[in-house]
Design a protein around this motif. Structure first.
Motif, PDB file in Angstrom:
ATOM      1  N   UNK A  96       0.837  -1.201   0.000  1.00  0.00           N
ATOM      2  CA  UNK A  96       0.000   0.000   0.000  1.00  0.00           C
ATOM      3  C   UNK A  96       0.878   1.260   0.000  1.00  0.00           C
ATOM      4  N   UNK A  97       1.943   1.231   0.781  1.00  0.00           N
ATOM      5  CA  UNK A  97       2.826   2.396   0.914  1.00  0.00           C
ATOM      6  C   UNK A  97       3.491   2.785  -0.409  1.00  0.00           C
ATOM      7  N   UNK A  98       3.670   1.815  -1.309  1.00  0.00           N
ATOM      8  CA  UNK A  98       4.330   2.111  -2.587  1.00  0.00           C
ATOM      9  C   UNK A  98       3.396   1.980  -3.798  1.00  0.00           C
ATOM     10  N   UNK A  99       2.119   1.710  -3.547  1.00  0.00           N
ATOM     11  CA  UNK A  99       1.127   1.688  -4.623  1.00  0.00           C
ATOM     12  C   UNK A  99       1.016   0.402  -5.411  1.00  0.00           C
ATOM     13  N   UNK A 100       1.575  -0.687  -4.888  1.00  0.00           N
ATOM     14  CA  UNK A 100       1.545  -1.980  -5.577  1.00  0.00           C
ATOM     15  C   UNK A 100       0.287  -2.752  -5.175  1.00  0.00           C
ATOM     16  N   UNK A 101      -0.445  -3.257  -6.149  1.00  0.00           N
ATOM     17  CA  UNK A 101      -1.620  -4.080  -5.876  1.00  0.00           C
ATOM     18  C   UNK A 101      -1.210  -5.482  -5.459  1.00  0.00           C
ATOM     19  N   UNK A 102      -2.096  -6.172  -4.734  1.00  0.00           N
ATOM     20  CA  UNK A 102      -1.770  -7.501  -4.217  1.00  0.00           C
ATOM     21  C   UNK A 102      -2.923  -8.484  -4.422  1.00  0.00           C
ATOM     22  N   UNK A 103      -2.560  -9.643  -4.976  1.00  0.00           N
ATOM     23  CA  UNK A 103      -3.442 -10.808  -5.015  1.00  0.00           C
ATOM     24  C   UNK A 103      -2.844 -11.841  -4.077  1.00  0.00           C
ATOM     25  N   UNK A 104      -3.676 -12.484  -3.281  1.00  0.00           N
ATOM     26  CA  UNK A 104      -3.241 -13.633  -2.489  1.00  0.00           C
ATOM     27  C   UNK A 104      -3.794 -14.884  -3.145  1.00  0.00           C
ATOM     28  N   UNK A 105      -2.949 -15.907  -3.221  1.00  0.00           N
ATOM     29  CA  UNK A 105      -3.337 -17.196  -3.776  1.00  0.00           C
ATOM     30  C   UNK A 105      -3.419 -18.208  -2.649  1.00  0.00           C
ATOM     31  N   UNK A 106      -4.594 -18.760  -2.449  1.00  0.00           N
ATOM     32  CA  UNK A 106      -4.822 -19.800  -1.438  1.00  0.00           C
ATOM     33  C   UNK A 106      -4.589 -21.145  -2.121  1.00  0.00           C
ATOM     34  N   UNK A 107      -3.464 -21.785  -1.787  1.00  0.00           N
ATOM     35  CA  UNK A 107      -3.110 -23.035  -2.472  1.00  0.00           C
ATOM     36  C   UNK A 107      -4.005 -24.197  -2.065  1.00  0.00           C
ATOM     37  N   UNK A 108      -4.655 -24.106  -0.921  1.00  0.00           N
ATOM     38  CA  UNK A 108      -5.578 -25.167  -0.504  1.00  0.00           C
ATOM     39  C   UNK A 108      -6.850 -25.154  -1.328  1.00  0.00           C
ATOM     40  N   UNK A 109      -7.424 -23.960  -1.489  1.00  0.00           N
ATOM     41  CA  UNK A 109      -8.684 -23.802  -2.222  1.00  0.00           C
ATOM     42  C   UNK A 109      -8.457 -23.498  -3.705  1.00  0.00           C
TER      43      UNK A 109
END
Length: 144
Positions: A96-109
């Motif tokens: 957030x501090x540097x403006x980068x977007x984030x996706x999290x990948x749930x390897x279980x689901x």
């Protein structure tokens, strides 16, 4: 149950599951002396977003995507979802501090969450952005 998965497999799952209106996805787009794992091109808005995938070392994903940020409207990372809320918040706040977007990948689901929208890159080299778009349009032509 969590499974062991490569960056390439992670990207494949992303392409299979993630859809965005008016957006084309292109893998391995050359920029400078490297290639971006995935570029999202929104034809309607004429915007390009770089996405770097990592199974480990989220900071490396940030370094990689930031090294080419001048070529894109938006930059994002896609990393495995950390097990702890504290680790998730650390990644989210850093990006957030540097403006980068984030996706999290749930390897279980085998599921993705877009937990942080990217901010528009402030300084864009329009010549380089045009080259990225030109590459995408040529790839699209070859695919037909």
């Amino acid at each position: 149950m969590e499974i062991n998965i490569s960056e390439e497999e992670q990207r494949k799952y992303f392409l299979d599951k993630w859809k965005e209106k008016d957006t084309q996805f292109i893998c391995e787009v050359p920029v400078f002396c490297r290639s971006i794992d995935l570029v999202k091109y929104n034809k309607k808005k004429n915007t390009v977003s770089a996405v770097e995938f990592k199974t480990k070392n989220w900071r490396r994903a940030v370094e990689q995507v930031m090294s080419t940020a001048i070529s894109f409207d938006y930059v994002e990372i896609c990393v495995r979802k950390p097990k702890t809320v504290k680790a998730q918040e650390t990644i989210k706040e850093y990006c957030r501090a540097i403006g980068v977007g984030v996706y999290f990948f749930d390897t279980g689901a085998l599921n993705f969450e877009h937990i942080l929208e990217p901010e528009k890159v402030e300084k864009i080299w329009n010549v380089q952005k045009a080259q990225v778009i030109d590459f995408i349009l040529k790839e699209d032509t070859y695919a037909k």
